[in-house]
Design a protein around this motif. Sequence first.
Motif, PDB file in Angstrom:
ATOM      1  N   MET A  32       0.835  -1.234  -0.089  1.00  0.00           N
ATOM      2  CA  MET A  32      -0.455  -0.035   0.316  1.00  0.00           C
ATOM      3  C   MET A  32       1.304   1.598  -0.107  1.00  0.00           C
ATOM      4  N   THR A  33       0.426   2.024  -1.280  1.00  0.00           N
ATOM      5  CA  THR A  33       1.280   3.312  -0.647  1.00  0.00           C
ATOM      6  C   THR A  33       0.733   4.429  -0.056  1.00  0.00           C
ATOM      7  N   GLU A  34       2.032   5.137   0.680  1.00  0.00           N
ATOM      8  CA  GLU A  34       0.832   6.284   1.224  1.00  0.00           C
ATOM      9  C   GLU A  34       1.078   7.978   0.926  1.00  0.00           C
ATOM     10  N   PRO A  35       0.125   8.325   0.947  1.00  0.00           N
ATOM     11  CA  PRO A  35      -0.802   9.195  -0.332  1.00  0.00           C
ATOM     12  C   PRO A  35       0.433  10.264  -0.103  1.00  0.00           C
ATOM     13  N   GLN A  36       0.305  11.528  -1.170  1.00  0.00           N
ATOM     14  CA  GLN A  36       1.703  12.865  -1.121  1.00  0.00           C
ATOM     15  C   GLN A  36       1.193  13.441  -0.534  1.00  0.00           C
ATOM     16  N   PRO A  37       1.939  13.892   0.141  1.00  0.00           N
ATOM     17  CA  PRO A  37       1.279  14.976   0.900  1.00  0.00           C
ATOM     18  C   PRO A  37       0.901  16.467  -0.034  1.00  0.00           C
TER      19      PRO A  37
END
Length: 80
Positions: free
Chosen positions: A1-6
């Motif tokens: 799962m990828t982290e959301p981009q800030p």
Amino acid sequence: MTEPQPQPQPEPSVAEQRAALASTVDALQRKVDVPARAKAGARHELDKVRQQPRGAVAAGLVSAFVAAYFVVRQRRRRSH
């Protein structure tokens, strides 16, 4: 799962940047103005003494007696 981009922060407006810069310059001026800071500190201490004059007088008297004691003691040692 990828982290959301800030999300990128919006750049402050020119007016906001000027206000922040002016605030920083004012703070630096207050910090470097040593004579004004010394006067303010002296005024603060004088106000404290004026609010509690008995304590200041008592401290002054005790200091004077202690200083006189050491002067008399030193003179007596030199004379013997």
